[in-house]
Design a protein around this motif. Structure first.
Motif, short mmCIF file in Angstrom:
data_model
loop_
_atom_site.label_atom_id
_atom_site.label_comp_id
_atom_site.label_asym_id
_atom_site.label_seq_id
_atom_site.Cartn_x
_atom_site.Cartn_y
_atom_site.Cartn_z
N HIS A 368 0.81 -1.21 0.00
CA HIS A 368 0.00 0.00 0.00
C HIS A 368 0.85 1.26 0.00
CE1 HIS A 368 -4.03 -1.59 0.11
NE2 HIS A 368 -3.65 -2.48 0.99
N ALA A 369 2.06 1.18 0.52
CA ALA A 369 2.92 2.37 0.58
C ALA A 369 3.64 2.62 -0.74
CB ALA A 369 3.92 2.26 1.72
N PHE A 370 4.00 1.54 -1.45
CA PHE A 370 4.87 1.70 -2.62
C PHE A 370 4.24 1.25 -3.93
CE2 PHE A 370 7.67 1.24 1.08
CZ PHE A 370 8.37 2.43 0.99
N GLY A 371 3.06 0.66 -3.89
CA GLY A 371 2.39 0.35 -5.14
C GLY A 371 2.60 -1.07 -5.64
N ARG A 372 1.89 -1.37 -6.71
CA ARG A 372 1.82 -2.72 -7.27
C ARG A 372 3.18 -3.27 -7.67
NH1 ARG A 372 -2.74 -4.78 -9.51
NH2 ARG A 372 -3.59 -2.68 -9.56
N LYS A 373 4.06 -2.43 -8.20
CA LYS A 373 5.31 -2.93 -8.76
C LYS A 373 6.24 -3.55 -7.73
CE LYS A 373 5.32 0.32 -12.64
NZ LYS A 373 6.04 1.45 -13.29
N ILE A 374 6.06 -3.19 -6.46
CA ILE A 374 6.98 -3.71 -5.45
C ILE A 374 6.84 -5.22 -5.27
CG2 ILE A 374 5.54 -3.45 -3.39
CD1 ILE A 374 8.07 -2.37 -1.98
N THR A 375 5.71 -5.80 -5.67
CA THR A 375 5.53 -7.24 -5.52
C THR A 375 6.58 -8.02 -6.29
OG1 THR A 375 3.99 -7.31 -7.40
CG2 THR A 375 3.05 -6.99 -5.20
N LYS A 376 7.17 -7.42 -7.30
CA LYS A 376 8.18 -8.09 -8.12
C LYS A 376 9.60 -7.82 -7.65
CE LYS A 376 5.23 -7.82 -12.24
NZ LYS A 376 5.13 -7.33 -13.64
N THR A 377 9.75 -7.00 -6.60
CA THR A 377 11.09 -6.60 -6.18
C THR A 377 11.55 -7.25 -4.89
OG1 THR A 377 10.33 -4.66 -4.91
CG2 THR A 377 10.72 -4.35 -7.27
N TYR A 378 10.69 -8.06 -4.25
CA TYR A 378 11.14 -8.73 -3.03
C TYR A 378 10.56 -10.13 -2.96
CZ TYR A 378 6.63 -8.12 -0.60
OH TYR A 378 5.33 -8.18 -0.22
N ARG A 379 11.16 -10.96 -2.10
CA ARG A 379 10.72 -12.33 -1.92
C ARG A 379 10.43 -12.59 -0.44
NH1 ARG A 379 15.19 -16.05 -3.25
NH2 ARG A 379 16.51 -14.33 -2.54
N VAL A 380 9.63 -13.62 -0.19
CA VAL A 380 9.40 -14.10 1.18
C VAL A 380 9.90 -15.54 1.24
CG1 VAL A 380 7.72 -14.58 2.98
CG2 VAL A 380 7.39 -12.62 1.46
N ILE A 381 10.82 -15.80 2.15
CA ILE A 381 11.41 -17.13 2.31
C ILE A 381 11.02 -17.68 3.68
CG2 ILE A 381 13.57 -18.43 2.48
CD1 ILE A 381 14.79 -16.49 0.50
N GLY A 382 10.59 -18.93 3.70
CA GLY A 382 10.21 -19.56 4.96
C GLY A 382 8.73 -19.83 5.06
N GLU A 383 7.94 -19.24 4.15
CA GLU A 383 6.51 -19.52 4.11
C GLU A 383 6.28 -20.87 3.42
OE1 GLU A 383 3.91 -15.52 4.01
OE2 GLU A 383 4.70 -16.16 2.09
#
Length: 553
Positions: A368-383
């Motif tokens: 919500h702070a940085f917009g849609r494009k940020i979904t492609k710039t980071y990963r979640v590991i451990g989920e």
């Protein structure tokens, strides 16, 4: 092993550091670990209707006790030898097997790992309260070296002390400590990035002289002897020639200063510079930070996380002790203030937290702070990334499994308190009539074991009782025909916004979640009011306004 950049890790930060973060790969560490305050910390969720007090869910229990695990970690830490072992043995001799020793035993190996991953030019800021700061400082001396201690920063977070001073029979506490250490004496530090504006009173006091152009104070225009000789800056101007050190500026700059009316002369013929309030760069920040307040209940950036720190606090630390492109690490990242600050200021980041609740909040905050494009710039590991992963999580910690599933669907966990609504593990609120501001809700029930049509009938009763638009049953296995039939009998919710029908009872499997499928409902977009929306961020490099982002599914 290359360092992972812009990544959230779910898990124990000690294990994550040892497994994933290479030696000397991080430029700045900020950590705000639990303080051993013997308190439960709850995430607060304001009710959308305003009819009830804020709902809450326990994020973590800030209590440490000496047990067999603490004994094992203590022995492993002592076995490593060095100054850390000596300090821990001294702590045990003084504190005994107390709760405080359990806390310090938890911190010791993590600080050792943070020292390992920190670059030679890196810095670490350890945020703590006065209860444990003196012990932590000794431990930090042992890990980072007493010569690499830089400051014990005092942050005045509030003007109102916590608790009752009279009842406690002591002075009220309204400050935190931030211990600032470095890896070596070759560290990044630019205090010019953290100047603070002068108050009106300070401006009047400082600029105590006045001429036809306004207020000013006398400043130097000649170089001091200690600044060394500069023959190229020795020249005559207006009948005056300086000594061998010369002027502070070249002739063209001096003429411009004089033309603006900012060059003065004392009676003996010696020049000085008239410095004006409009050019004041403010005052440098010292070790007392009393200009940044704790977030109040109306703050735009407030998310309801119990230990959330102001972005201004992290902005100062990140700005002063790192450069563009540096890697910032927060091993206790909570709701992600350090990560949001790093992202906005053009740094790379690594965040670690041991609860899926925190990971879900950080996702929400970033999107919500940085917009849609940020979904492609980071990963979640451990989920969980597979059905066996999800089963393992459910068996290890049912609440963590619920938080993960609810968070992946874009909801918030249901409150865990006496009298909370049974049969609801998560809620999702949306505004389905933007013109009228009509709020609807989706209730979510998560089952990791056997499910049957009776569970759907129970959920239908909850949907009716809560007057919810949609009910969702999350299950580990595929639904039976009988369950699908039971769901179909509940009918549809008609959206006045999209003018479409959505199944009132829905069956969602863990495999659906892993494949990216979510709830059939009106598009969220700007209408998602499930969690408090953080203020819109503007990156350092942003030129145009970014698009708004719905909560990820």
């Amino acid at each position: 092993m290359p360092v992972s950049e812009n990544v959230l890790y779910y898990g124990d930060n000690l294990e994550i550091l040892r497994r994933y973060v290479p030696t000397e790969s991080v430029d700045l560490v900020y950590l705000d670990p639990p303080f051993n305050s013997k308190a439960d910390y709850n995430v607060l969720f304001a009710e959308q209707s305003g009819e009830r007090a804020a709902a809450q869910i326990k994020a973590f229990e800030d209590t440490w006790h000496w047990d067999t695990d603490a004994e094992l970690v203590f022995r492993e830490t002592v076995a490593m030898g060095s100054g850390v072992a000596q300090v821990m043995l001294a702590f045990r001799g003084y504190l005994g097997t107390s709760d405080m020793l359990a806390y310090l035993t938890m911190m010791a190996p993590r600080l050792v790992e943070l020292h390992r991953v920190l670059a030679p030019t890196g810095s670490i800021y350890l945020h703590c309260d006065p209860t444990a700061s003196h012990y932590l400082k000794i431990l930090m001396d042992a890990v980072f070296g007493a010569l690499n201690y830089r400051n014990d920063i005092i942050w005045r977070r509030s003007i109102n002390p916590k608790g009752s001073q009279h009842k406690a029979k002591k002075y009220g506490v309204y400050t935190d400590n931030i211990l600032f250490y470095t890896k070596s004496d070759r560290f990044m530090f630019d205090l010019e990035r953290a100047r603070t504006p002068l108050t009106e009173e300070e401006l009047v006091t400082k600029y105590d002289r006045k001429d036809e152009n306004g207020q000013f104070y006398d400043g130097p225009i000649l170089r001091a002897p200690s600044m060394g000789l500069r023959p190229n800056l020795v020249y005559e101007y207006n009948g005056f020639t300086p000594g061998p050190e010369g002027w502070r500026v070249n002739r063209a700059e001096l003429e411009a200063i004089d033309k603006r009316g900012d060059l003065g002369w004392v009676s003996g013929g010696k020049p000085y510079r008239k410095l004006r309030p409009k050019d004041d760069r403010g005052k440098p920040v010292g070790s007392l930070w009393d200009d940044i307040s704790l977030l109040n209940s109306q703050a735009a950036e407030r998310l309801g996380y119990p230990t959330q720190k102001p972005e201004a606090l992290l902005d100062r630390i990140v700005s002063v002790s790192s450069n563009d492109g540096d890697i910032i690490l927060d091993p206790f990242c909570g709701c992600g203030t350090a990560i949001a600050s790093a992202e906005r200021l053009g740094r790379k980041w690594i965040g670690i937290d041991i609860t899926h609740l925190a990971i879900a909040l950080i996702r929400h905050r970033l999107h919500h702070a940085f917009g849609r494009k940020i979904t492609k710039t980071y990963r979640v590991i451990g989920e969980p990334v597979s059905l066996p992963d999800a089963r393992r999580l459910a068996n290890e910690d049912h609440y963590q499994f619920q938080w993960w599933a609810v968070g992946k669907l874009g909801g918030r966990p249901a409150e865990q308190k006496k009298g909370a609504d049974k049969g609801i593990d998560g809620r999702l609120f949306f505004d389905d009539n933007p013109a009228k501001g009509t709020t609807q809700q989706v209730v979510i029930s998560v089952k990791s074991g056997q499910v049957a049509p009776t569970h759907l009938r129970d959920l239908r009763g909850v949907v009716d009782r809560e007057r919810a638009a949609i009910g969702v049953l999350v299950m580990m296995r595929q639904p039976t025909k009988a369950m699908e039939t039971e769901a179909a009998t509940a009918g549809f919710y008609r959206s006045p916004w999209t003018n479409k029908d959505y199944p009132r009872l829905q069956l969602v499997t863990v495999e659906d979640i892993l494949e990216g499928w979510g709830i059939e409902m009106p598009p969220l977009g700007p209408t998602n009011v499930t969690l408090k929306r953080p203020k819109r961020a503007k990156r350092k490099s942003d030129k145009t306004r970014q698009e708004r982002m719905e909560f990820p599914s």
